[in-house]
Design a protein around this motif. Sequence first.
Motif, PDB file in Angstrom:
ATOM      1  N   ILE A  40     -10.486  56.948 -17.193  1.00 40.61           N
ATOM      2  CA  ILE A  40      -9.342  56.439 -16.434  1.00 40.61           C
ATOM      3  C   ILE A  40      -9.693  55.079 -15.848  1.00 40.61           C
ATOM      4  O   ILE A  40     -10.713  54.921 -15.174  1.00 40.61           O
ATOM      5  CB  ILE A  40      -8.934  57.409 -15.309  1.00 40.61           C
ATOM      6  N   ASN A  41      -8.853  54.114 -16.119  1.00 36.89           N
ATOM      7  CA  ASN A  41      -8.972  52.792 -15.499  1.00 36.89           C
ATOM      8  C   ASN A  41      -7.798  52.607 -14.546  1.00 36.89           C
ATOM      9  O   ASN A  41      -6.742  53.239 -14.702  1.00 36.89           O
ATOM     10  CB  ASN A  41      -8.974  51.697 -16.556  1.00 36.89           C
ATOM     11  N   VAL A  42      -7.964  51.714 -13.593  1.00 32.83           N
ATOM     12  CA  VAL A  42      -6.913  51.505 -12.601  1.00 32.83           C
ATOM     13  C   VAL A  42      -6.775  50.016 -12.326  1.00 32.83           C
ATOM     14  O   VAL A  42      -7.758  49.278 -12.314  1.00 32.83           O
ATOM     15  CB  VAL A  42      -7.243  52.283 -11.298  1.00 32.83           C
ATOM     16  N   THR A  43      -5.547  49.556 -12.161  1.00 33.05           N
ATOM     17  CA  THR A  43      -5.298  48.160 -11.824  1.00 33.05           C
ATOM     18  C   THR A  43      -5.459  47.951 -10.324  1.00 33.05           C
ATOM     19  O   THR A  43      -5.494  48.904  -9.546  1.00 33.05           O
ATOM     20  CB  THR A  43      -3.874  47.739 -12.212  1.00 33.05           C
ATOM     21  N   ILE A  44      -5.561  46.694  -9.920  1.00 37.19           N
ATOM     22  CA  ILE A  44      -5.553  46.383  -8.489  1.00 37.19           C
ATOM     23  C   ILE A  44      -4.171  46.723  -7.943  1.00 37.19           C
ATOM     24  O   ILE A  44      -3.160  46.246  -8.446  1.00 37.19           O
ATOM     25  CB  ILE A  44      -5.868  44.900  -8.252  1.00 37.19           C
ATOM     26  N   PRO A  45      -4.091  47.581  -6.936  1.00 32.58           N
ATOM     27  CA  PRO A  45      -2.783  47.996  -6.419  1.00 32.58           C
ATOM     28  C   PRO A  45      -2.003  46.837  -5.803  1.00 32.58           C
ATOM     29  O   PRO A  45      -2.580  45.894  -5.261  1.00 32.58           O
ATOM     30  CB  PRO A  45      -3.142  49.031  -5.341  1.00 32.58           C
ATOM     31  N   ASN A  46      -0.711  46.944  -5.885  1.00 39.01           N
ATOM     32  CA  ASN A  46       0.194  46.009  -5.223  1.00 39.01           C
ATOM     33  C   ASN A  46       0.753  46.708  -3.985  1.00 39.01           C
ATOM     34  O   ASN A  46       1.458  47.711  -4.108  1.00 39.01           O
ATOM     35  CB  ASN A  46       1.316  45.606  -6.174  1.00 39.01           C
ATOM     36  N   VAL A  47       0.393  46.215  -2.803  1.00 36.48           N
ATOM     37  CA  VAL A  47       0.845  46.827  -1.553  1.00 36.48           C
ATOM     38  C   VAL A  47       1.986  45.996  -0.981  1.00 36.48           C
ATOM     39  O   VAL A  47       1.833  44.796  -0.748  1.00 36.48           O
ATOM     40  CB  VAL A  47      -0.307  46.915  -0.529  1.00 36.48           C
ATOM     41  N   ARG A  48       3.121  46.645  -0.788  1.00 37.09           N
ATOM     42  CA  ARG A  48       4.298  45.940  -0.279  1.00 37.09           C
ATOM     43  C   ARG A  48       4.932  46.727   0.861  1.00 37.09           C
ATOM     44  O   ARG A  48       4.810  47.955   0.925  1.00 37.09           O
ATOM     45  CB  ARG A  48       5.340  45.769  -1.386  1.00 37.09           C
ATOM     46  N   VAL A  49       5.598  46.027   1.747  1.00 37.26           N
ATOM     47  CA  VAL A  49       6.406  46.659   2.785  1.00 37.26           C
ATOM     48  C   VAL A  49       7.835  46.745   2.258  1.00 37.26           C
ATOM     49  O   VAL A  49       8.469  45.729   1.976  1.00 37.26           O
ATOM     50  CB  VAL A  49       6.385  45.857   4.095  1.00 37.26           C
ATOM     51  N   LEU A  50       8.330  47.962   2.096  1.00 34.90           N
ATOM     52  CA  LEU A  50       9.672  48.158   1.553  1.00 34.90           C
ATOM     53  C   LEU A  50      10.424  49.167   2.403  1.00 34.90           C
ATOM     54  O   LEU A  50       9.828  50.040   3.039  1.00 34.90           O
ATOM     55  CB  LEU A  50       9.603  48.688   0.108  1.00 34.90           C
ATOM     56  N   ASP A  51      11.744  49.046   2.409  1.00 33.80           N
ATOM     57  CA  ASP A  51      12.539  50.103   3.021  1.00 33.80           C
ATOM     58  C   ASP A  51      12.841  51.151   1.955  1.00 33.80           C
ATOM     59  O   ASP A  51      12.551  50.975   0.772  1.00 33.80           O
ATOM     60  CB  ASP A  51      13.802  49.564   3.696  1.00 33.80           C
ATOM     61  N   PHE A  52      13.430  52.273   2.368  1.00 30.53           N
ATOM     62  CA  PHE A  52      13.625  53.388   1.450  1.00 30.53           C
ATOM     63  C   PHE A  52      14.516  53.025   0.262  1.00 30.53           C
ATOM     64  O   PHE A  52      14.286  53.477  -0.861  1.00 30.53           O
ATOM     65  CB  PHE A  52      14.202  54.602   2.193  1.00 30.53           C
ATOM     66  N   GLU A  53      15.511  52.208   0.490  1.00 33.60           N
ATOM     67  CA  GLU A  53      16.398  51.818  -0.601  1.00 33.60           C
ATOM     68  C   GLU A  53      15.640  50.986  -1.632  1.00 33.60           C
ATOM     69  O   GLU A  53      15.806  51.179  -2.841  1.00 33.60           O
ATOM     70  CB  GLU A  53      17.598  51.025  -0.067  1.00 33.60           C
TER      71      GLU A  53
END
Length: 207
Positions: A40-53
């Motif tokens: 299993i390989n994994v990419t660098i995660p993208n962390v974002r602030v989002l609302d539920f919609e």
Amino acid sequence: MDKNKYDKLDIYKLDVLQEVGNIGAGNAATALSKMLNAKINVTIPNVRVLDFEEISDALGGSNIIAIGVSIDLIDEMHGRLLQIFQKSFVEKILNNFYHKQVEDLKNLDEMDQSVISEVGNITTAAYANALSVLSGMRINITPPKQYTDEVGKLLHIPSAEIDEYGGSVLFIDVNFSIEEQEFKSNMILELDLKSLTYLFNNLGVPH
């Protein structure tokens, strides 16, 4: 830090939380690799602030059926981790143990649900451990709870451990490559105001 806690995060604070995502995703990939006996390989995660919609849109729409595995963070940090499993990822996981064609996530049998719950327990625990290691805070987790429903409903799973401050959360978007097949894995992190403040204090981040 006011009640609009996530909306007020600057780039530096998001970079710190990005590191939580990096370590958590790496830990999750290692644990899954051992569990599935697969590379299993994994990419660098993208962390974002989002609302539920916005999260619903990112997951393909609020009416998409998915599985959510939720744990509460307790002890010195209070919050919730919710991982969203979509059908293609569920089918790949199950087929590492036995042949299974998934037509409808709502029709999974008891064994299928047990496998997904265990995977969710491992991956969410990996993120919780990343938070604990980085912050030096003592974090325990509750047993995982599994839900199968429309994405829009999964995002509003209640938690007794956190106070609700608006609808913005941290959305951690990761790509896992399992035996050269790529799958999205989405982790949603919500911390209460006090825990988020303690986190940045312990990391020496001004706020």
